[in-house]
Scaffold this active site. Structure first.
Site, mmCIF file in Angstrom:
data_model
loop_
_atom_site.group_PDB
_atom_site.id
_atom_site.type_symbol
_atom_site.label_atom_id
_atom_site.label_comp_id
_atom_site.label_asym_id
_atom_site.label_seq_id
_atom_site.Cartn_x
_atom_site.Cartn_y
_atom_site.Cartn_z
ATOM 1 N N HIS A 171 -1.752 0.972 -9.519
ATOM 2 C CA HIS A 171 -2.239 -0.134 -8.682
ATOM 3 C C HIS A 171 -2.806 -1.262 -9.564
ATOM 4 C CE1 HIS A 171 -3.969 -1.113 -4.436
ATOM 5 N NE2 HIS A 171 -3.693 -2.224 -5.106
ATOM 6 N N GLU A 193 -3.940 7.615 -5.070
ATOM 7 C CA GLU A 193 -3.926 6.860 -6.319
ATOM 8 C C GLU A 193 -5.045 7.368 -7.206
ATOM 9 O OE1 GLU A 193 -4.236 2.734 -5.299
ATOM 10 O OE2 GLU A 193 -2.237 2.677 -4.452
ATOM 11 N N ARG A 204 0.872 -1.168 0.000
ATOM 12 C CA ARG A 204 0.000 0.000 0.000
ATOM 13 C C ARG A 204 0.912 1.222 0.000
ATOM 14 N NH1 ARG A 204 -3.376 -2.878 -1.463
ATOM 15 N NH2 ARG A 204 -5.456 -3.275 -0.607
HETATM 16 O O1 LIG Z 1 -4.461 -4.352 -3.747
HETATM 17 C C1 LIG Z 1 -4.891 -5.446 -3.945
HETATM 18 C C2 LIG Z 1 -5.409 -6.295 -2.926
HETATM 19 O O2 LIG Z 1 -5.612 -5.826 -1.802
HETATM 20 O O3 LIG Z 1 -5.640 -7.478 -3.205
#
Ligand SMILES: O=CC(=O)O
Length: 324
Positions: free
Chosen positions: A289, A270, A241
């Site tokens: 992401h 993001e 994260r």
């Molecule tokens: O970011 C992706 C997840 O949390 O699987």
């Protein structure tokens, strides 16, 4: 008979499903998009029995929970649930689930992709071929070897372990730091060595891959002190994260050439604003992401969300329930 309703974003990732996955949900549920819900709350609120969320796109707060009297489950797509206040949701008698396991391979693959792309200057190479502003690929564009280098994995859960497996194929030396040491047999199977001290891992690694969950303990885990420990030719890769890395400290470390490069799948916010300093470095790769963002993984994730929601609606055990 009418199908039960779920509330979902359908705007596409990050934060929603794409249209192509809706049929899988619509076999069992009627989808109320968040946009429609906001416009006609009084028509929909009592009908909604499950909430489908991806990341923090919908704020699941007291107000929303109070407005959905028949909500039985908050079903999260993906493994990270740092955007959900689980004790609050549970206090309404509402269950929470995520989709562990199904995201592991895709997320490990994005970590490897970022490491290889950064080390071998894939983005610069592509830009050179496409935009060619100068005749020769400059000396500064020489990459660095991945094979034989030392990889430090911070967070050796399921995804960290998959990364170690892949790195073993690249003949890397593998160090890892984790709350708990893995059993010796598992370490041996991927050739990974435990570092009880994260600082030691940072000092020894050519590539540092961050794979921890975001929690109060890991918030800005990698900051000025940690960058000061890293080798000047090392690369930071973050697939966890954004908030696990202090971005101001990262910008500072890059400016001072304390590290060679960074490759990030996750940032805060993001996506990053286009004038964010991180986007001005040629040695930084930033993705929006994309960790779980493949057709196959997204499909399985949606199917798993449906399974969890159906279980909640029939009063059964949610296969992927997370409790506070
Ligand atoms: O970011 C992706 C997840 O949390 O699987």
């Amino acid at each position: 008979m009418d199908k039960p309703c779920i509330l979902a974003t359908t705007l596409g990732a990050p934060g929603g499903i794409y249209k192509c996955f809706e049929p899988c949900i619509e076999k069992h549920f009627t989808i109320i998009t968040f946009e429609r819900f906001v416009q006609r709350k009084e028509d929909f609120a009592a009908k909604i029995q499950a909430l489908f969320v991806w990341g923090g796109a919908i704020k699941v707060d007291q107000n929303l929970l109070q407005s959905l009297p028949n909500l039985k489950a908050v079903v999260n797509g993906g493994v990270g649930v740092d955007h959900l206040d689980i004790p609050l949701i549970n206090s309404f008698g509402i269950k929470v689930s995520n989709t562990p396991h199904v995201v592991d391979n895709a997320t490990a693959d994005i970590g490897m992709s970022l490491m290889l792309a950064s080390a071998r200057k894939i983005v610069e190479g592509h830009n050179f071929s496409k935009f060619r502003e100068f005749d020769d690929f400059p000396e500064s564009s020489l990459g660095t070897d991945v094979s034989g280098a030392t990889l430090g994995i911070i967070g050796m859960g399921r995804i960290g372990y998959k990364i170690a497996k892949r790195a073993q194929g690249f003949e890397m030396k593998i160090l890892y730091h984790n709350r708990n040491q893995r059993p010796e047999s598992e370490e041996k199977a991927v050739g990974a060595m435990y570092c009880a001290s994260m600082m030691e891992l940072l000092q020894r690694s050519d590539f540092v891959m961050v794979v921890v969950n975001l929690s109060p303990q890991t918030h800005k885990l990698i900051g000025a002190k940690e960058f000061a420990m890293m080798k000047p030719n090392s690369t930071l890769i973050n697939i966890s994260r954004g908030l696990v890395v202090d971005q101001d400290a990262l910008v500072d470390a890059l400016k001072k050439k304390m590290i060679r490069a960074a490759a990030l799948d996750v940032t805060y916010p993001e996506p990053l604003p286009r004038d964010h300093p991180l986007l001005s470095f040629p040695n930084v790769i930033v993705l929006p992401h994309l960790g779980t963002h493949t057709m196959e993984t997204s499909q399985i994730m949606v199917e798993r969300m449906v399974t969890n929601a159906l279980a909640a609606l029939t009063g059964g055990q949610l296969p992927d329930e997370i409790k506070a």
